[in-house]
Scaffold this active site. Structure first.
Site, PDB file in Angstrom:
ATOM      1  N   GLU A   1       0.799  -1.227   0.000  1.00 24.19           N
ATOM      2  CA  GLU A   1       0.000   0.000   0.000  1.00 24.19           C
ATOM      3  C   GLU A   1       0.836   1.283   0.000  1.00 24.19           C
ATOM      4  O   GLU A   1       0.581   2.160  -0.830  1.00 24.19           O
ATOM      5  CB  GLU A   1      -0.998  -0.005   1.162  1.00 24.19           C
ATOM      6  CG  GLU A   1      -2.198  -0.933   0.947  1.00 24.19           C
ATOM      7  CD  GLU A   1      -1.936  -2.360   1.412  1.00 24.19           C
ATOM      8  OE1 GLU A   1      -0.825  -2.628   1.901  1.00 24.19           O
ATOM      9  OE2 GLU A   1      -2.854  -3.197   1.305  1.00 24.19           O
ATOM     10  N   HIS A  35     -11.661  -4.471   9.128  1.00 24.22           N
ATOM     11  CA  HIS A  35     -12.212  -4.323   7.772  1.00 24.22           C
ATOM     12  C   HIS A  35     -13.598  -3.679   7.793  1.00 24.22           C
ATOM     13  O   HIS A  35     -14.394  -3.905   6.878  1.00 24.22           O
ATOM     14  CB  HIS A  35     -12.316  -5.681   7.073  1.00 24.22           C
ATOM     15  CG  HIS A  35     -11.000  -6.269   6.649  1.00 24.22           C
ATOM     16  ND1 HIS A  35     -10.090  -6.759   7.546  1.00 24.22           N
ATOM     17  CD2 HIS A  35     -10.441  -6.441   5.423  1.00 24.22           C
ATOM     18  CE1 HIS A  35      -9.026  -7.222   6.894  1.00 24.22           C
ATOM     19  NE2 HIS A  35      -9.220  -7.033   5.602  1.00 24.22           N
TER      20      HIS A  35
END
Lengths: 338, 334
Positions: free
Chosen positions: B62, B131
């Site tokens: 990322e 999440h």
């Protein structure tokens, strides 16, 4: 203006870096810099050999200790010093300073004060150049401190899998702030790390600018053809981390040994020894550079501070909604008929 | 063009396709966006349509991929970086908050970062603590970043199309609970202008200010309140930055009562910002304090009941509104 004496040209660049950095130190002592976050690259001038292997149009990012790289790539000392002084005529209008200086005209995509922060930007630049089919290479310059940052390895990996025209350049001056490199990593053979990711890699002796240039050239040339590379230039940071640092973490013996590996003095000696430049010519060049930097320093000190109104510009594009100043926010609440 | 019914996911894909056809510098990069088609299917088919040069599958890196997108944005491309879950923002905040958001300013306007970061957040799928978060306040607290959160199908299309033309970094936050939601898409008629709140329902007793999936919980609550004789406005702010407060202030001054609803947790969330601004702008018109119904100040659990109770429901919103307007305390007030 390049001569037909490559080492003489490299010496001139290195001498300009050395003298520029000395003037930055002087500017600080005189109280004319914006703050004390000034990181001098004295001892690291061998980087001139890497910069000379770059082509016009090549882009680069630097770390916070990047004055020398910018100067070698065409930075104007007056505008650089003006920026370091937080002046309106500085490269960034006095908003960036020493640690955040950029100049799109010479491909400088920005100096960065987050260790490793500017490294992935050259991967993106390389992606653009490959996609837009230009012939440019993008180089990220950073210190040995960044060799322990994860984003470097993500960036190396992306450059390698996408075959990008990118070179990662570590200026290994032995210290990440006050931590010596052997306390920060168990393996200082940094080129091995690059090769592990599928990059070309080389270790350079930063005290020998000719050798630096000779080793950097094929790595940069290969990157231009889509084979990304890595360079690590070993050198010694002559002074402390920043202006207020008195280096309590190292002793005089070590400093004397480090300063003995002076790339500027070495190049000077070689030029005289090989009779490529008589000492008198080098003395004259040194004086000319001292005059240039003295003049630049006085010119920068004489520049004006930015207009206060400029503080709200450049947060967003000029065509977009600007930030709302606090006073305007307060007036909207308290200024109405209540 | 007349409106056609489609889903939030399809509207997003249509926006990417239309945007990429209009501007060939738009380049997508992210994890599993190509061959896999996107974790939630938004980019499905785009690799075949636009090729591997414009739809780049990246490794799980990322910071590297967002930093690459920043660099590409500096040098002539318009990257769309996808971060699969907003919860991974912790990995990329340096590149967003210290790099993308500040480059234009630090360098005196020499360089801009036309970067679009697509991501999604929110609870509702038992995706658990790492999440399911609503982290928009992290970005809204950083000058230099635009932050938009579409709720409707039409906004999913139009806000994304507009974000793809912006000269500054845009954090585009989708909601995982909305991808299959159906609604009308009219490509010629945006719900409202960029940065402007939109009133999704008009009423006279109370204004509820909200965004993203909570818009629909609030609309459901407003329907229930209507049956009890309470007339409620629901304003969808759509964008945290920029945000024009004036239509919100106008509505609250008229109603005299305001409530802010967010899925993100209560403390130091964007609900606090909205509440403060409403109070500042409407103090003399308010009959009651501006109250916030927000996510609990806890991580999100995997157990469906615990998850559902962690965030505002239409029932909680309606009960709170009723309490605010009629002073009838709900049962849980004890």
């Amino acid at each position: 203006m390049p001569s037909n004496r490559p080492l003489f040209d490299l010496y001139r660049t290195m001498r300009r870096i050395r003298t520029f950095e000395e003037r930055v130190g002087e500017m600080f002592v005189r109280g004319e810099t914006a703050g004390s976050m000034l990181h001098l690259s004295i001892g690291e001038e061998g980087v001139a050999g890497i910069c000379a292997a770059m082509a016009d149009g090549d882009a680069f990012t630097t770390h916070h200790r990047g004055h020398g790289i910018f100067l070698a790539r065409g930075g104007d000392p007056v505008r650089m010093l003006a920026e370091i002084g937080g002046k309106a005529s500085g490269y960034c209008g006095g908003k960036g300073g020493s640690m955040h200086i950029a100049d799109t005209a010479v491909g400088h995509l920005g100096a960065n004060a987050i260790v490793g922060g500017g490294i992935p930007h050259v991967v993106g630049a390389g992606l653009s150049y490959k996609r837009l089919k230009t012939d440019q290479v993008a180089l990220a310059f950073f210190g040995d401190g960044a060799m322990q940052q994860g984003v470097l390895y993500e960036s190396m990996n992306l450059a390698a899998i996408w075959n990008l025209p990118v070179v990662f350049v570590c200026i290994n001056n032995q210290y990440g702030m006050g931590t010596r490199i052997d306390k920060a990593t168990a393996n200082t053979a940094f080129d091995e790390r690059a090769r592990a990711f599928g990059l070309n890699g080389a270790l350079l002796d930063g005290s020998d600018v000719e050798a630096v240039n000779a080793a950097a050239t094929p790595i940069i040339d290969a990157a231009r053809e889509g084979a990304p590379g890595f360079l690590s230039m070993t050198c010694y940071r002559f002074h402390g981390h920043a202006r207020m640092d008195k280096s309590p973490y190292r002793d005089d013996t070590e400093e004397a040994e480090g300063r003995a590996r002076d790339p500027v003095a070495k190049a000077r000696g070689v030029l005289i020894e090989r009779a490529e430049a008589p000492e008198a010519e080098l003395d004259a060049l040194d004086r000319m550079i001292a005059d240039e930097m003295d003049t630049a320093l006085e010119a920068a000190i004489g520049e004006g501070a930015p207009d206060i109104a400029a503080m709200f510009a450049d947060v967003y594009d000029p065509g977009e909604l600007p930030p709302i100043p606090v006073r305007q926010h307060l007036a909207a609440i308290l200024g109405e008929d209540r | 063009m007349t409106a056609v019914e489609t889903t939030y996911r399809e509207a997003l894909r249509e926006a990417l396709i239309d945007g990429m056809e209009a501007d060939d510098t738009i380049t997508l990069m992210g994890e599993e966006i190509g061959v896999y088609g996107g974790s939630y299917g938004v980019t499905n088919g785009l690799l075949d349509r636009f090729g591997a040069e414009r739809v780049l599958d990246t490794p799980i890196s990322e910071p590297g991929l967002v930093g690459t997108a920043v660099g590409a944005a500096l040098t002539g491309l318009r990257p769309v970086a996808e971060i699969m879950y907003i919860d991974f923002a912790g990995l990329v905040m340096d590149q967003l908050a210290n790099q993308a958001a500040k480059i234009r300013y630090m360098f005196g306007g020499q360089l801009g970062v036309p970067l679009l970061l697509r991501t999604q957040g929110g609870a509702g799928r038992s995706a658990a603590a790492q999440h399911s978060q609503s982290l928009e306040a992290w970005f809204a607290h950083t000058p230099g970043l635009r932050v938009v959160l579409p709720a409707t199908v039409n906004d999913a299309y139009h806000l994304l199309r507009e974000a793809l033309t912006k000269p500054d970094p845009v954090i585009f936050i989708e909601h995982k609970g909305l991808y299959t939601r159906k609604g009308d898409l009219d490509k010629d008629a945006p719900d409202g202008a960029w940065g402007q709140p939109v009133r999704r329902r008009t009423g006279s007793d109370l204004v509820i200010v909200t965004y993203s999936r909570m818009v629909f919980e609030c609309l459901a609550a407003a329907d229930a309140l209507e049956a009890q004789g309470i007339s409620t406005s629901v304003i969808d702010i759509r964008s945290l930055n920029p945000l024009d407060m004036s239509p919100i202030a106008d509505a609250v001054r008229a109603a005299g009562r305001a409530m802010v609803v967010t899925e993100s947790c209560l403390t130091a969330g964007f609900s606090a910002e909205l509440s403060a601004r409403i109070t500042e702008h409407c103090f003399d018109w308010l009959e009651e304090p501006v109250v916030r119904v927000a996510g609990e100040d806890i991580p999100i659990a995997v157990a469906p009941d615990l998850e559902a109770q962690s965030i505002p429901t239409a029932a909680l919103i309606a009960e709170t509104a009723d309490w605010l307007v009629t002073r009838r305390a709900p049962q849980w007030a004890g």
